[in-house]
Design a protein around this motif. Structure first.
Motif, mmCIF file in Angstrom:
data_model
loop_
_atom_site.group_PDB
_atom_site.id
_atom_site.type_symbol
_atom_site.label_atom_id
_atom_site.label_comp_id
_atom_site.label_asym_id
_atom_site.label_seq_id
_atom_site.Cartn_x
_atom_site.Cartn_y
_atom_site.Cartn_z
ATOM 1 N N ALA A 94 0.789 -1.239 0.021
ATOM 2 C CA ALA A 94 -0.207 -0.227 -0.393
ATOM 3 C C ALA A 94 1.250 1.466 -0.495
ATOM 4 C CB ALA A 94 -1.340 -0.031 0.999
ATOM 5 N N THR A 95 2.688 1.438 0.552
ATOM 6 C CA THR A 95 2.968 2.330 0.463
ATOM 7 C C THR A 95 3.608 2.578 -0.562
ATOM 8 O OG1 THR A 95 4.988 0.616 1.082
ATOM 9 C CG2 THR A 95 3.561 2.331 3.247
ATOM 10 N N SER A 96 3.789 1.799 -1.084
ATOM 11 C CA SER A 96 3.478 1.989 -3.148
ATOM 12 C C SER A 96 3.020 2.752 -4.036
ATOM 13 C CB SER A 96 4.723 0.729 -3.879
ATOM 14 O OG SER A 96 4.252 0.250 -4.726
ATOM 15 N N ARG A 97 3.080 3.896 -4.036
ATOM 16 C CA ARG A 97 2.375 4.796 -4.670
ATOM 17 C C ARG A 97 2.139 4.188 -6.259
ATOM 18 N NH1 ARG A 97 -0.893 6.378 -5.860
ATOM 19 N NH2 ARG A 97 -1.551 8.709 -5.832
ATOM 20 N N LYS A 98 3.454 4.124 -7.085
ATOM 21 C CA LYS A 98 3.799 4.085 -8.669
ATOM 22 C C LYS A 98 3.585 2.743 -8.684
ATOM 23 C CE LYS A 98 7.808 5.958 -11.028
ATOM 24 N NZ LYS A 98 8.667 6.196 -11.646
ATOM 25 N N PRO A 99 2.313 2.423 -9.894
ATOM 26 C CA PRO A 99 1.731 1.215 -10.079
ATOM 27 C C PRO A 99 2.635 0.364 -10.331
ATOM 28 C CG PRO A 99 0.946 2.890 -11.782
ATOM 29 C CD PRO A 99 2.186 3.240 -10.657
ATOM 30 N N ALA A 100 3.084 -0.558 -9.997
ATOM 31 C CA ALA A 100 3.556 -2.224 -9.741
ATOM 32 C C ALA A 100 4.247 -2.129 -12.135
ATOM 33 C CB ALA A 100 3.138 -3.692 -9.915
ATOM 34 N N LYS A 101 5.203 -1.806 -12.146
ATOM 35 C CA LYS A 101 5.621 -2.216 -13.478
ATOM 36 C C LYS A 101 5.867 -3.929 -13.363
ATOM 37 C CE LYS A 101 7.793 1.706 -14.995
ATOM 38 N NZ LYS A 101 8.752 2.057 -15.755
ATOM 39 N N GLY A 102 5.627 -4.193 -14.615
ATOM 40 C CA GLY A 102 6.226 -6.159 -15.169
ATOM 41 C C GLY A 102 4.636 -5.989 -15.183
ATOM 42 N N THR A 103 3.652 -5.730 -15.635
ATOM 43 C CA THR A 103 2.020 -6.363 -15.745
ATOM 44 C C THR A 103 1.489 -6.733 -16.670
ATOM 45 O OG1 THR A 103 1.472 -4.227 -14.884
ATOM 46 C CG2 THR A 103 0.881 -6.001 -13.055
ATOM 47 N N ARG A 104 2.457 -6.341 -17.426
ATOM 48 C CA ARG A 104 1.971 -6.926 -19.022
ATOM 49 C C ARG A 104 2.451 -7.870 -19.606
ATOM 50 N NH1 ARG A 104 1.964 -2.485 -23.102
ATOM 51 N NH2 ARG A 104 3.313 -1.584 -22.396
ATOM 52 N N SER A 105 2.019 -8.651 -20.117
ATOM 53 C CA SER A 105 1.535 -10.459 -20.148
ATOM 54 C C SER A 105 2.919 -10.368 -20.919
ATOM 55 C CB SER A 105 0.464 -10.599 -21.123
ATOM 56 O OG SER A 105 0.568 -10.787 -22.169
ATOM 57 N N ALA A 106 3.778 -11.885 -21.140
ATOM 58 C CA ALA A 106 5.045 -11.990 -22.095
ATOM 59 C C ALA A 106 3.883 -11.807 -23.277
ATOM 60 C CB ALA A 106 5.121 -13.422 -22.061
ATOM 61 N N ALA A 107 3.108 -12.266 -23.547
ATOM 62 C CA ALA A 107 2.419 -12.384 -25.368
ATOM 63 C C ALA A 107 2.242 -11.201 -25.935
ATOM 64 C CB ALA A 107 1.241 -13.240 -25.341
ATOM 65 N N GLU A 108 1.798 -9.794 -24.878
ATOM 66 C CA GLU A 108 2.096 -8.496 -25.253
ATOM 67 C C GLU A 108 3.425 -8.487 -25.319
ATOM 68 O OE1 GLU A 108 -1.452 -5.438 -23.544
ATOM 69 O OE2 GLU A 108 -0.300 -6.321 -22.084
ATOM 70 N N THR A 109 4.611 -8.432 -24.534
ATOM 71 C CA THR A 109 5.575 -8.208 -24.476
ATOM 72 C C THR A 109 6.403 -8.386 -25.795
ATOM 73 O OG1 THR A 109 5.938 -7.947 -22.290
ATOM 74 C CG2 THR A 109 7.607 -8.055 -23.464
ATOM 75 N N GLU A 110 6.273 -9.851 -26.442
ATOM 76 C CA GLU A 110 6.683 -10.823 -27.800
ATOM 77 C C GLU A 110 5.895 -9.451 -28.533
ATOM 78 O OE1 GLU A 110 8.930 -13.006 -28.040
ATOM 79 O OE2 GLU A 110 9.595 -12.159 -26.240
ATOM 80 N N LYS A 111 4.428 -9.669 -28.599
ATOM 81 C CA LYS A 111 3.583 -9.300 -29.751
ATOM 82 C C LYS A 111 4.738 -7.436 -29.449
ATOM 83 C CE LYS A 111 -1.048 -7.227 -30.697
ATOM 84 N NZ LYS A 111 -1.690 -7.257 -29.604
ATOM 85 N N ILE A 112 5.193 -6.674 -28.479
ATOM 86 C CA ILE A 112 5.757 -5.480 -29.421
ATOM 87 C C ILE A 112 7.056 -5.492 -29.296
ATOM 88 C CG2 ILE A 112 6.892 -3.512 -27.347
ATOM 89 C CD1 ILE A 112 4.938 -4.007 -25.403
ATOM 90 N N ARG A 113 8.110 -6.427 -28.857
ATOM 91 C CA ARG A 113 8.651 -6.710 -29.990
ATOM 92 C C ARG A 113 8.778 -7.450 -30.838
ATOM 93 N NH1 ARG A 113 12.459 -9.536 -26.471
ATOM 94 N NH2 ARG A 113 11.619 -10.044 -25.274
ATOM 95 N N ALA A 114 7.776 -8.154 -31.590
ATOM 96 C CA ALA A 114 7.916 -8.397 -33.168
ATOM 97 C C ALA A 114 7.823 -7.425 -33.816
ATOM 98 C CB ALA A 114 7.211 -9.032 -33.283
ATOM 99 N N ALA A 115 6.882 -5.940 -33.476
ATOM 100 C CA ALA A 115 6.925 -4.684 -33.789
ATOM 101 C C ALA A 115 8.165 -4.406 -34.269
ATOM 102 C CB ALA A 115 5.194 -4.178 -33.061
ATOM 103 N N LEU A 116 8.575 -3.881 -32.984
ATOM 104 C CA LEU A 116 9.938 -3.409 -33.286
ATOM 105 C C LEU A 116 10.724 -3.765 -33.633
ATOM 106 C CD1 LEU A 116 10.062 -2.239 -29.013
ATOM 107 C CD2 LEU A 116 9.666 -0.941 -30.721
ATOM 108 N N ALA A 117 10.731 -5.002 -34.143
ATOM 109 C CA ALA A 117 11.828 -5.495 -34.641
ATOM 110 C C ALA A 117 11.520 -5.200 -36.543
ATOM 111 C CB ALA A 117 12.021 -7.496 -34.713
ATOM 112 N N GLY A 118 9.855 -5.585 -36.615
ATOM 113 C CA GLY A 118 9.686 -5.187 -37.691
ATOM 114 C C GLY A 118 10.041 -3.826 -38.427
ATOM 115 N N ARG A 119 9.718 -3.455 -37.343
ATOM 116 C CA ARG A 119 9.668 -1.506 -37.533
ATOM 117 C C ARG A 119 11.397 -1.227 -37.537
ATOM 118 N NH1 ARG A 119 7.384 2.237 -39.358
ATOM 119 N NH2 ARG A 119 8.243 4.392 -38.822
ATOM 120 N N ARG A 120 12.353 -1.788 -37.617
ATOM 121 C CA ARG A 120 13.781 -2.359 -36.949
ATOM 122 C C ARG A 120 14.059 -3.059 -38.874
ATOM 123 N NH1 ARG A 120 17.395 -5.293 -33.983
ATOM 124 N NH2 ARG A 120 16.133 -7.034 -34.846
ATOM 125 N N ASP A 121 13.715 -3.493 -38.997
ATOM 126 C CA ASP A 121 13.554 -4.169 -40.723
ATOM 127 C C ASP A 121 13.373 -3.201 -41.663
ATOM 128 O OD1 ASP A 121 14.884 -6.391 -39.053
ATOM 129 O OD2 ASP A 121 13.214 -7.676 -39.630
#
Ligand SMILES: [Zn+2]
Length: 139
Positions: free
Chosen positions: A10-37
């Motif tokens: 309760a003392t930590s005001r910042k929203p906890a990071k790392g709540t993004r699902s692994a699937a979403e992270t993979e989607k972002i990675r794929a989007a970024l990799a595609g962008r880089r290509d």
């Protein structure tokens, strides 16, 4: 006497990071990799245009007047600054991929909410979610 377990969180005001699902992270990675290509292909294309312009300049400059030479130099400079711009964007995407691996990428700097995958794919350097970005622009 043991304290209730929830006082700690309760003392930590910042929203906890790392709540993004692994699937979403993979989607972002794929989007970024595609962008880089995409950018890499664009960069290669621009480089070959520069080489082409350079060759033209060397081979048929015999009949050129001052104006022709000037135009070709200008075109070449434009291509080079275009190429540099693409390189900047490539390194932006690469930094984004590194931050993604560290779990520090894709979170709004202002409200801490996850930035939508589509937005990140379109703007790899985005550091604010759409809502915060709009608030920022309205000021
Ligand atoms: Zn936000």
């Amino acid at each position: 006497m043991a304290k209730p377990a929830d006082t700690k969180t309760a003392t930590s005001r910042k929203p906890a990071k790392g709540t993004r699902s692994a699937a979403e992270t993979e989607k972002i990675r794929a989007a970024l990799a595609g962008r880089r290509d995409e950018l890499q292909a664009e960069y290669d294309q621009t480089l070959s245009e520069i080489t082409e312009l350079q060759r033209e300049r060397l081979t048929d400059s015999a009949g050129d007047d001052q104006a022709d030479t000037g135009t070709k130099t200008f075109e070449r400079e434009q291509e080079i600054s275009l190429a540099n711009g693409i390189l900047d964007r490539i390194s932006q995407v690469e930094r984004a991929l590194e931050r993604l691996d560290e779990g520090n990428y894709g979170w709004c700097e202002r409200c801490g909410n996850p930035i939508p995958v589509e937005r990140l794919a379109a703007f790899p350097s985005a550091t604010l979610c759409v809502t915060c970005k709009q608030l920022e622009e309205r000021r």
